[in-house]
Structures are given as structure tokens and as C-alpha cells.
Design an enzyme around this catalytic site. Structure first.
Site, PDB file in Angstrom:
ATOM      1  N   SER A  92       7.702  -4.830  13.511  1.00 20.92           N
ATOM      2  CA  SER A  92       7.249  -5.373  12.228  1.00 20.92           C
ATOM      3  C   SER A  92       8.305  -6.211  11.513  1.00 20.92           C
ATOM      4  O   SER A  92       7.972  -7.263  10.941  1.00 20.92           O
ATOM      5  CB  SER A  92       6.766  -4.245  11.325  1.00 20.92           C
ATOM      6  OG  SER A  92       5.593  -3.660  11.844  1.00 20.92           O
ATOM      7  N   LYS A 123       0.774   8.477   8.870  1.00 20.28           N
ATOM      8  CA  LYS A 123      -0.446   7.798   8.439  1.00 20.28           C
ATOM      9  C   LYS A 123      -1.427   8.703   7.692  1.00 20.28           C
ATOM     10  O   LYS A 123      -2.192   8.221   6.840  1.00 20.28           O
ATOM     11  CB  LYS A 123      -1.139   7.141   9.633  1.00 20.28           C
ATOM     12  CG  LYS A 123      -0.380   5.942  10.192  1.00 20.28           C
ATOM     13  CD  LYS A 123      -1.183   5.208  11.243  1.00 20.28           C
ATOM     14  CE  LYS A 123      -0.447   3.973  11.733  1.00 20.28           C
ATOM     15  NZ  LYS A 123      -1.254   3.170  12.676  1.00 20.28           N
ATOM     16  N   ASN A 147      -2.126   2.917   6.619  1.00 22.75           N
ATOM     17  CA  ASN A 147      -1.015   2.254   7.301  1.00 22.75           C
ATOM     18  C   ASN A 147      -0.293   1.259   6.398  1.00 22.75           C
ATOM     19  O   ASN A 147       0.665   0.628   6.826  1.00 22.75           O
ATOM     20  CB  ASN A 147      -1.487   1.555   8.587  1.00 22.75           C
ATOM     21  CG  ASN A 147      -2.055   0.172   8.334  1.00 22.75           C
ATOM     22  OD1 ASN A 147      -2.702  -0.068   7.302  1.00 22.75           O
ATOM     23  ND2 ASN A 147      -1.823  -0.744   9.256  1.00 22.75           N
ATOM     24  N   GLY A 173      -5.515   9.955  17.827  1.00 24.65           N
ATOM     25  CA  GLY A 173      -4.531   9.897  16.753  1.00 24.65           C
ATOM     26  C   GLY A 173      -4.943   8.969  15.628  1.00 24.65           C
ATOM     27  O   GLY A 173      -6.109   8.557  15.507  1.00 24.65           O
TER      28      GLY A 173
END
Length: 289
Positions: free
Chosen positions: A22, A72, A93, A136
Site C-alpha cells: 500500500s 478488519k 478495511n 476470512g
């Protein structure tokens, strides 16, 4: 990366976090647009999550953060508001400041996942099916997104009861199935009908195939000839699943597609400008160096 004084910034948090791409993505867009801001990775353990958010609430330069594993869902009760679609997905997120001391959670994973499928979803199909491996946080966004586009879902996990619970929560009322992950590992002699006019997906929403993890045990006899293989793993970019899919003549979508797509939505929320997507090829080259 050290944040320059008086510079607005956003970040990604997780445990671990060193592997995150990111900062490169957001840093690339900030440079292209000439925005005086920063984006960094911040290692936050589960025990430190509450203190992290408390500190950021009081920082006027903080523009928000992306949230990765394992936070999350854990972050949700620590926020003041959960916005759509995170409320429906049940996972956050992206966290954004919203007024003085107020933190709002949202989710850009679903939009990022669907972005490379936009052309396919714009077409009419008489049947859509997705086989999703994983239960998940990422799987939650994918299940919710595909259920909203008329897919029949088959969710596979090591714990079929968890897969069933996800379907009951995120896609109630549909004709969906929960199975054991091992179901896909052995060959099948199932005779698929003519799949013209159908849209079939095989989605790896797990960590299987990631560097240091075993490959996803999937035999391609479980997928019709025109099925699309979509793997959200980004390291390696070409996973064993995608390798075998390509060898079998299937179209593939790699993990950078979802990663860049979800980052684009978050970037605009953080910095107030749309990222320059005309440079996606250059960005991909940077991320795969």
C-alpha cells in the site's frame, strides 16, 4: 518512513505489515498528482489497536488508515460509526476521521474485487456461479459483493460450519453451498453442461499459495472450461493456482487487480482526489520489481 512535520498523512496498519504494498501504491499516486502528503505502513499489534486509534483521533494531520490482517473485524467496536458497505460485510478495511474526534469505518475491498470484473458483470448471463476458497475478512467482502450480483456461491473452508455461517449472514435466502476445502483437491468426473452464456469464477480468498504457505489444493476438473481464476494473493503475483489455470486455458486475474482497485477508492477518501489510473501499467511494473 518518517512523516515530515505538518504534512497530512494516511497509513496502513496490520500485524505483520512489512509486506504491505500500500505505501508504494499511494506514494506513487501522491507523486503523480503532486500532492503534499505522505502514506506509510504502521505496525500495530492487536494489543495496541485501541491506543493507536485514540492517538489518531487527536491528530489533525491524520487522514485515515487502511486496515489489514488481523484487525478488519477487531477494529469495528472501537469506531464511532460503521458505514456502508462495511456494515453489511461485517469487516472494515478503511478508517476515516469524520468530524471532531469521530472515526468512521468503511470497506473498499468489495469494490476493489469487482473492478476487474466490471465488463463481465455488465453482460447478461442465464447463470452465474462462484467457487470461493476462504472464510476470512477478505472472503466476507467477496461473498457479499458476488451475492449482490446474482451469483450462486460455493464457499469452501477448512471448517464448513464457518463457511455456512458466513453464507447465512452475508447471502441469506440464496441457493448457496458450504463445503470442506478438501472437496476441490481430488479429481471429479462431473460432466459440465454447455456453459455458453454463463459466468463462472474460481476465487482464492485465502492465504494458500502465498509465499511461505502451501499451494491451494484445487483440481481443475471442478471448474467448467470457461471459468475465470481470480487469486487475491499478491506475493507471488503468479500463484500456483494461476499457473495451473493458465496452463488449462483459463482467463486469470491476479491479486494486484483487487489491491489497486480497493486502494483507489480509499485514496480518494484520504486525499480528496481520484488517483491517476492511466498510469496503472507503470504502477504494476513498480510493484513487481
Amino acid at each position: 518512513m518518517t512523516r515530515p512535520p505538518e504534512t497530512p498523512y494516511a497509513e496502513v496498519i496490520g500485524d505483520p505489515i512489512a509486506q504491505s504494498k500500500s505505501p508504494k501504491i499511494h506514494g506513487f499516486w501522491l507523486e503523480k498528482l503532486g500532492i503534499e502528503a505522505a502514506y506509510r505502513a504502521c505496525h500495530v499489534t492487536p494489543d495496541a489497536l485501541t491506543d493507536y486509534l485514540a492517538e489518531r483521533r487527536e491528530d489533525p494531520l491524520w487522514r485515515g488508515c487502511n486496515v489489514t490482517m488481523p484487525h478488519k473485524q477487531a477494529v469495528m467496536p472501537l469506531l464511532d460509526r460503521i458505514d456502508s458497505p462495511a456494515d453489511a460485510i461485517g469487516a472494515v478495511n478503511t478508517v476515516l476521521p469524520s468530524g471532531k474526534g469521530v472515526l468512521a469505518g468503511t470497506n473498499t475491498d468489495a469494490a476493489g474485487f469487482l473492478e476487474p470484473l466490471a465488463k463481465d458483470l455488465a453482460e447478461a448471463h442465464y447463470f452465474r456461479m462462484a467457487r470461493i476458497i476462504g472464510t476470512g475478512g477478505a472472503a466476507r467482502a467477496i461473498i457479499s459483493a458476488l451475492a449482490g450480483h446474482g451469483f450462486t456461491l460455493v464457499v469452501a473452508g477448512r471448517d464448513p460450519a464457518k463457511a455456512c455461517a458466513l453464507l447465512d449472514e452475508l447471502a441469506p435466502g440464496g441457493e448457496h453451498y458450504a463445503i470442506d476445502l478438501a472437496h476441490f483437491s481430488d479429481p471429479t468426473d462431473f460432466a459440465f453442461d454447455d456453459r455458453e452464456g454463463c459466468l463462472d469464477l474460481i476465487v482464492n480468498a485465502s492465504s494458500l499459495g502465498m509465499a511461505g504457505q502451501p499451494p491451494l489444493p484445487l483440481d481443475w476438473s471442478h471448474a467448467p472450461p470457461r471459468a475465470i481464476a481470480y487469486d487475491i494473493v499478491t506475493a507471488p503475483l503468479v500463484t500456483p493456482l494461476l499457473e495451473t489455470a493458465r496452463a488449462g486455458g483459463h482467463r486469470t486475474i491476479d491479486g494486484l487487480s483487487m489491491l489497486i482497485g480497493q486502494a483507489a477508492t480509499a485514496f480518494e477518501r484520504f486525499f480528496g482526489e481520484a488517483p491517476p489510473r492511466e498510469h496503472d501499467a507503470e504502477l504494476r511494473a513498480l510493484l513487481t520489481q
